[in-house]
Write an enzyme that holds these catalytic residues in place. Structure first.
Site, short mmCIF file in Angstrom:
data_model
loop_
_atom_site.label_atom_id
_atom_site.label_comp_id
_atom_site.label_asym_id
_atom_site.label_seq_id
_atom_site.Cartn_x
_atom_site.Cartn_y
_atom_site.Cartn_z
N GLY A 12 0.89 -1.23 -0.04
CA GLY A 12 -0.14 0.27 -0.21
C GLY A 12 0.73 1.33 0.07
O GLY A 12 2.06 1.22 -0.14
N GLN A 13 0.09 2.37 0.25
CA GLN A 13 0.79 3.63 -0.04
C GLN A 13 1.85 3.76 1.07
O GLN A 13 2.98 4.37 0.91
CB GLN A 13 -0.28 4.83 0.14
CG GLN A 13 -1.24 4.98 -0.99
CD GLN A 13 -0.67 5.49 -2.16
OE1 GLN A 13 -0.18 6.75 -2.19
NE2 GLN A 13 -0.59 4.81 -3.35
N GLY A 15 2.95 1.74 3.22
CA GLY A 15 4.33 0.73 3.06
C GLY A 15 5.28 1.11 1.85
O GLY A 15 6.39 1.06 2.05
N ARG A 96 -11.99 8.32 11.92
CA ARG A 96 -11.39 7.17 11.83
C ARG A 96 -12.28 5.69 12.47
O ARG A 96 -11.99 4.80 12.05
CB ARG A 96 -10.07 7.32 12.52
CG ARG A 96 -9.26 8.55 11.80
CD ARG A 96 -7.90 8.54 12.71
NE ARG A 96 -7.22 9.65 12.09
CZ ARG A 96 -6.99 11.05 12.45
NH1 ARG A 96 -7.66 11.05 13.66
NH2 ARG A 96 -6.34 11.78 11.96
N GLN A 110 -3.75 -11.04 13.39
CA GLN A 110 -2.47 -10.58 13.29
C GLN A 110 -1.67 -10.79 14.59
O GLN A 110 -0.51 -11.28 15.00
CB GLN A 110 -2.22 -9.36 12.57
CG GLN A 110 -2.26 -9.44 11.16
CD GLN A 110 -2.17 -8.22 10.46
OE1 GLN A 110 -1.96 -7.22 11.10
NE2 GLN A 110 -2.35 -8.31 9.27
N VAL A 127 -0.25 1.28 12.89
CA VAL A 127 -0.49 2.47 12.09
C VAL A 127 -1.99 2.41 11.48
O VAL A 127 -2.60 3.34 11.72
CB VAL A 127 0.48 2.43 11.07
CG1 VAL A 127 0.31 3.81 9.96
CG2 VAL A 127 1.87 2.46 11.73
N ASP A 157 0.55 12.97 15.13
CA ASP A 157 -0.15 14.05 15.45
C ASP A 157 0.99 14.97 16.57
O ASP A 157 0.80 16.29 16.43
CB ASP A 157 -1.11 13.56 16.63
CG ASP A 157 -2.02 12.61 16.13
OD1 ASP A 157 -2.63 12.84 14.98
OD2 ASP A 157 -2.08 11.43 16.57
N HIS A 185 -6.11 8.59 18.80
CA HIS A 185 -5.41 9.13 17.29
C HIS A 185 -6.77 9.32 16.64
O HIS A 185 -7.20 8.65 15.77
CB HIS A 185 -4.72 8.31 16.80
CG HIS A 185 -4.34 8.59 15.41
ND1 HIS A 185 -3.82 9.83 14.90
CD2 HIS A 185 -4.53 8.00 14.15
CE1 HIS A 185 -3.62 10.01 13.77
NE2 HIS A 185 -4.03 8.91 13.02
P1 NAD Z 1 -3.48 1.58 1.55
O1 NAD Z 1 -5.01 1.34 1.05
O2 NAD Z 1 -2.61 2.24 0.37
O3 NAD Z 1 -2.70 0.50 1.66
C1 NAD Z 1 -3.21 -0.65 2.63
C2 NAD Z 1 -2.63 -2.03 2.42
O4 NAD Z 1 -2.96 -2.97 3.28
C3 NAD Z 1 -3.19 -2.52 1.18
O5 NAD Z 1 -1.92 -2.77 0.07
C4 NAD Z 1 -4.04 -3.86 1.45
O6 NAD Z 1 -3.72 -4.77 0.36
C5 NAD Z 1 -3.25 -3.94 2.61
N1 NAD Z 1 -4.23 -4.86 3.52
C6 NAD Z 1 -5.30 -4.95 3.67
N2 NAD Z 1 -5.60 -5.98 4.89
C7 NAD Z 1 -4.25 -6.52 4.98
C8 NAD Z 1 -4.05 -7.53 5.94
N3 NAD Z 1 -5.13 -8.20 6.64
N4 NAD Z 1 -2.74 -7.84 5.98
C9 NAD Z 1 -1.92 -7.29 5.31
N5 NAD Z 1 -2.04 -6.25 4.38
C10 NAD Z 1 -3.33 -5.98 4.26
O7 NAD Z 1 -3.61 2.24 2.78
P2 NAD Z 1 -2.26 3.43 3.40
O8 NAD Z 1 -2.65 4.71 2.85
O9 NAD Z 1 -1.28 2.74 3.31
O10 NAD Z 1 -3.00 3.47 5.19
C11 NAD Z 1 -3.03 2.20 5.61
C12 NAD Z 1 -3.59 2.64 7.06
O11 NAD Z 1 -2.84 3.44 7.74
C13 NAD Z 1 -5.12 2.96 7.02
O12 NAD Z 1 -5.82 2.33 7.83
C14 NAD Z 1 -4.93 4.54 7.61
O13 NAD Z 1 -6.02 5.22 7.84
C15 NAD Z 1 -3.85 4.40 8.62
N6 NAD Z 1 -2.99 5.62 8.82
C16 NAD Z 1 -2.68 5.72 10.07
C17 NAD Z 1 -2.08 6.98 10.43
C18 NAD Z 1 -1.74 7.20 12.05
O14 NAD Z 1 -1.00 8.26 12.03
N7 NAD Z 1 -1.83 6.48 13.00
C19 NAD Z 1 -1.53 7.72 9.48
C20 NAD Z 1 -2.06 7.67 8.18
C21 NAD Z 1 -2.69 6.51 7.81
C1 LMR Z 2 -3.91 10.70 9.75
O1 LMR Z 2 -3.81 11.50 10.56
O2 LMR Z 2 -3.48 11.48 8.47
C2 LMR Z 2 -4.34 9.42 9.26
O3 LMR Z 2 -4.66 8.69 10.46
C3 LMR Z 2 -5.16 9.12 8.40
C4 LMR Z 2 -6.51 9.78 8.47
O4 LMR Z 2 -7.80 9.11 8.38
O5 LMR Z 2 -6.90 10.78 9.26
#
Ligand code: NAD
Ligand code: LMR
Length: 329
Positions: A12-13, A15, A96, A110, A127, A157, A185
């Site tokens: 994913g993004q 990653g 969220r 997991q 994350v 944050d 978060h």
């Molecule tokens: P994305 O959709 O680009 O990538 C997610 C990837 O996860 C995909 O490639 C998908 O195939 C894979 N995936 C889904 N289920 C899975 C599983 N069971 N096992 C392994 N892989 C799996 O999304 P992204 O932009 O990379 O965001 C990922 C997550 O991170 C989202 O939930 C987003 O909200 C979160 N996020 C959190 C924060 C934070 O500060 N905590 C910040 C930004 C994004």
């Molecule tokens: C963020 O804070 O940017 C991530 O948690 C993505 C979201 O859904 O806000």
């Protein structure tokens, strides 16, 4: 030495933004070799395999091995660091917590796979959103692994809060310290400037000279700006934050493994500190000492700050109830 790192959602993004920085040594330093395990679901394998080819082409001197798999037992085998990124991101207009039902089911299995396969000292950083409650679910499913090893990312944050302060103060972001995030978060989070300093001087004094009414500015400008920054990014770029999230993940893990000089923020398990119900994964001011997060204790919270912390913690309690109702805890 070599560290084995599992990245879920590696296709994913986030990653994609993480892998090359880890391979370059940004997370564990220039002397630590890394072995990467890219764990995906079948639909994401192609993207992860492509990233693995590019990692090879990067000719990173620290990168010993890359494996791509959709089998959690293989993905978490012997892993020292697990970065649980794989989950659905939110889109415009969503909170969220709206992702709870979609994503919660990922983190129990997991957690169990980590308990069964990871190295004994594994450290887990969640994350994928809603990060705090997903970390709670993973920890609850990981029999035999101490809950202290499960953390949620709130460093993004904190980085946002420090950057906003630096901008208003006309200061370098590195000179702004001690801006912990409390709670979830989410939009209820509390970025706390009451102990913050800029070049060693209280931020509140410096702010007063610029914004005038500091409490009003905190309440109506600063806190909403930080707490809703994720939504702002989604609105402006059309999808959720990626490179800043990856960068904050690197900061979090680097500090956890290598230690901090001052406070930072992380979602860690509560043992009742500051009245946060035991077992919740809440963000606190933390230090990292000898490879362990320690909550900074004994800080004064004003009545206003206390109410802010309580509101965010109440949301975490609600999320815990919601996943219990879904049968995931
Ligand atoms: P994305 O959709 O680009 O990538 C997610 C990837 O996860 C995909 O490639 C998908 O195939 C894979 N995936 C889904 N289920 C899975 C599983 N069971 N096992 C392994 N892989 C799996 O999304 P992204 O932009 O990379 O965001 C990922 C997550 O991170 C989202 O939930 C987003 O909200 C979160 N996020 C959190 C924060 C934070 O500060 N905590 C910040 C930004 C994004
Ligand atoms: C963020 O804070 O940017 C991530 O948690 C993505 C979201 O859904 O806000």
């Amino acid at each position: 030495m070599t560290t084995t790192i599992t990245i879920t959602g590696a296709g994913g993004q986030i990653g994609y933004a993480l892998l090359f920085r880890i391979a370059a040594g940004d997370m564990l330093g220039p002397d630590e070799k890394v072995r990467l395990r890219l764990l995906e679901i079948p639909q994401g394998l192609g993207a992860a395999e492509g990233a693995a080819l590019e990692l090879q082409d990067g000719a990173f001197g620290l990168l010993e091995h890359v494996e791509v798999t959709d089998d959690p037992a293989v993905g978490f085998e012997g892993c020292d660091l697990a970065l649980l990124v794989g989950a659905r991101p939110r889109g415009p207009g969503m909170e969220r917590a709206d992702l709870l039902a979609a994503n919660a089911g990922i983190f129990g299995p997991q957690g169990a796979a980590i308990a069964a396969n990871a190295a004994s000292g594994v450290r887990v950083t969640v994350v994928g959103n809603p990060a705090n409650t997903n970390a709670l679910i993973a920890a609850a499913s990981a029999d035999g692994v101490p809950s202290e090893r499960f953390t949620a990312l709130t460093r993004l944050d904190e980085n946002r809060a420090r950057a906003q302060l630096a901008q208003v103060l006309g200061a370098r972001v590195g000179s702004v310290q001690r801006v912990p995030i409390w709670g979830n978060h989410s939009a209820t989070q509390f970025p706390d400037v009451s102990h913050a300093t800029v070049d060693g001087r209280p931020v509140s004094e410096a702010l007063a000279a610029i914004v005038g009414d500091v409490p009003e500015w905190l309440e109506n400008t600063f806190i909403p700006r930080v707490a809703k920054r994720g939504a702002e990014i989604i609105e402006v770029r059309g999808s959720s934050s990626v490179a800043s999230a990856a960068s904050a993940t690197i900061d979090h893990v680097r500090d956890w493994v290598r230690g901090t000089e001052d406070w930072t923020s992380a979602g860690v398990v509560s043992r009742g500190e500051y009245g946060v119900p035991e077992g919740l994964i809440s963000s606190f001011p933390v230090r990292s000492v000898a490879g362990e997060w320690q909550i900074v204790e004994g800080l004064e919270l004003s009545e206003w700050a206390r109410a802010r912390v309580d509101a965010s913690v109440a949301e975490l309690v609600e999320e815990r109830e919601a996943v219990r109702a879904l049968g995931m805890l």
